[in-house]
Each structure stands twice: as C-alpha cells, then as structure tokens.
Design a protein around this motif. Structure first.
Motif, PDB file in Angstrom:
ATOM      1  N   ALA A   8       0.822  -1.212   0.000  1.00 54.76           N
ATOM      2  CA  ALA A   8       0.000   0.000   0.000  1.00 54.76           C
ATOM      3  C   ALA A   8       0.854   1.259   0.000  1.00 54.76           C
ATOM      4  O   ALA A   8       0.378   2.331  -0.365  1.00 54.76           O
ATOM      5  CB  ALA A   8      -0.921   0.000   1.214  1.00 54.76           C
ATOM      6  N   SER A   9       2.128   1.136   0.379  1.00 53.67           N
ATOM      7  CA  SER A   9       3.004   2.309   0.439  1.00 53.67           C
ATOM      8  C   SER A   9       3.556   2.684  -0.931  1.00 53.67           C
ATOM      9  O   SER A   9       4.362   3.581  -1.042  1.00 53.67           O
ATOM     10  CB  SER A   9       4.156   2.058   1.400  1.00 53.67           C
ATOM     11  N   LEU A  10       3.096   2.036  -1.973  1.00 53.63           N
ATOM     12  CA  LEU A  10       3.620   2.233  -3.308  1.00 53.63           C
ATOM     13  C   LEU A  10       2.614   2.975  -4.185  1.00 53.63           C
ATOM     14  O   LEU A  10       1.445   2.604  -4.250  1.00 53.63           O
ATOM     15  CB  LEU A  10       3.923   0.855  -3.917  1.00 53.63           C
ATOM     16  N   LYS A  11       3.057   4.014  -4.845  1.00 55.71           N
ATOM     17  CA  LYS A  11       2.225   4.778  -5.787  1.00 55.71           C
ATOM     18  C   LYS A  11       2.707   4.441  -7.198  1.00 55.71           C
ATOM     19  O   LYS A  11       3.865   4.660  -7.527  1.00 55.71           O
ATOM     20  CB  LYS A  11       2.381   6.275  -5.546  1.00 55.71           C
ATOM     21  N   LEU A  12       1.790   3.908  -8.020  1.00 53.33           N
ATOM     22  CA  LEU A  12       2.146   3.468  -9.368  1.00 53.33           C
ATOM     23  C   LEU A  12       1.252   4.122 -10.407  1.00 53.33           C
ATOM     24  O   LEU A  12       0.113   4.497 -10.117  1.00 53.33           O
ATOM     25  CB  LEU A  12       2.014   1.947  -9.483  1.00 53.33           C
TER      26      LEU A  12
END
Length: 165
Positions: A8-12
C-alpha cells in the motif's frame, strides 16, 4: 538492511499497476519453487518495471559480499573468541597474509563508501529463503517486488511481497 514494506506504500501509474496485476496472475499458476520464478525490480526514477528470473537476480543486482571475506570473518571470530583487535589482526596476517587482509578491508570500505542500499549477501540470502519458504506454504503465492533506492541516496532498497486479492 533492505526494508520490507507493505504494498500500500507504493504509488504506481495505471500502466505499471496493470503490469503488476498480470505478473500476480501468472505467479498464482506456479506450484513449485524454481529458479525461473519472477522477481520484479521497480526503478521509480524511470518508472520502469523489470521482471527477471530469481536465478538471475544476483547477476543483475549483485549483493555486497565484502563483509563476508574470509579474512574479515576470521578477524571477527578471533575477537569473539576473546583476542584483542591487535592480536586478531596478527593472527589473520599469519593465516592469510598482510596484503590479503588489507585488500579485503579496503574492498569492504570501498563498498561501504559506494553504498549498497542494504543489499548485502545476508539480505539477499534472507530474501531467497523467504521466497522459497512461501512456496512451501498453502495459499496465494507472493510476488516479490524490489523497489530500488534512488541512485546516490542513502535509502535502502525495499522489498514488497505482493499477493493477489
């Protein structure tokens, strides 16, 4: 040390999310551990997602193994056994030769200066162990995503273990 973080800490981007979803679906078809299993590498600076076989990971992203040099391991073992640092150094010089010991220490310090973003031999082996262990467990197969640290930064690479919803 390489950090493990929640996905969830990843922005793609939408394109990268689609690629991840495709790799996750393919991962669920795998039943057994083998060297061809995928490891995803994400270069955030270039928004590039690369899949490579786990057996190629060490060649593409070599772990820093300078701390595991026999000369340095012997020195640490001697210190643990109660020898003073000077006596441990003398022992290692007799065992390996002075030049070999100095070269091992020089390589280790150069690697520290270059930085390895926590990707050490110990972190690499722990990663392999966790990935292999995941295939011994029942349930969805996790897909490892290595989020590479930015070049020139002191941050560590992060490992995300993605699981299909």
């Amino acid at each position: 040390m390489v950090k493990t973080a929640p996905a969830a800490s990843l922005k793609l981007t939408p394109r990268l999310e689609q690629e991840l979803a495709r790799f996750l679906q393919l991962q669920q078809l795998e039943q057994h551990w083998h060297g061809g299993l995928p490891v995803l590498l994400l270069d955030r600076c270039w928004l590039r997602l690369q899949a490579l076989a786990v057996e190629r990971l060490a060649a593409e992203l070599p772990p820093d193994c300078t701390a595991a040099a026999p000369e340095l391991e012997s020195f640490r073992r001697c210190c643990r056994d109660g020898l003073s640092p000077a006596a441990a150094e003398a022992h290692c010089w007799r065992e390996f030769g002075e030049e070999s010991c100095r070269l091992a220490l020089k390589r280790h310090w150069q690697a520290q200066e270059r930085g390895h973003h926590g990707w050490t031999l110990q972190a690499y082996l722990a990663f392999l162990d966790r990935y292999r262990h995941a295939f011994a467990m029942a349930g969805p197969r996790p897909l490892p995503l290595l989020v590479l640290a930015r070049s020139g930064s002191a941050e560590a690479h992060r490992i995300l273990w993605l699981v299909a919803p």
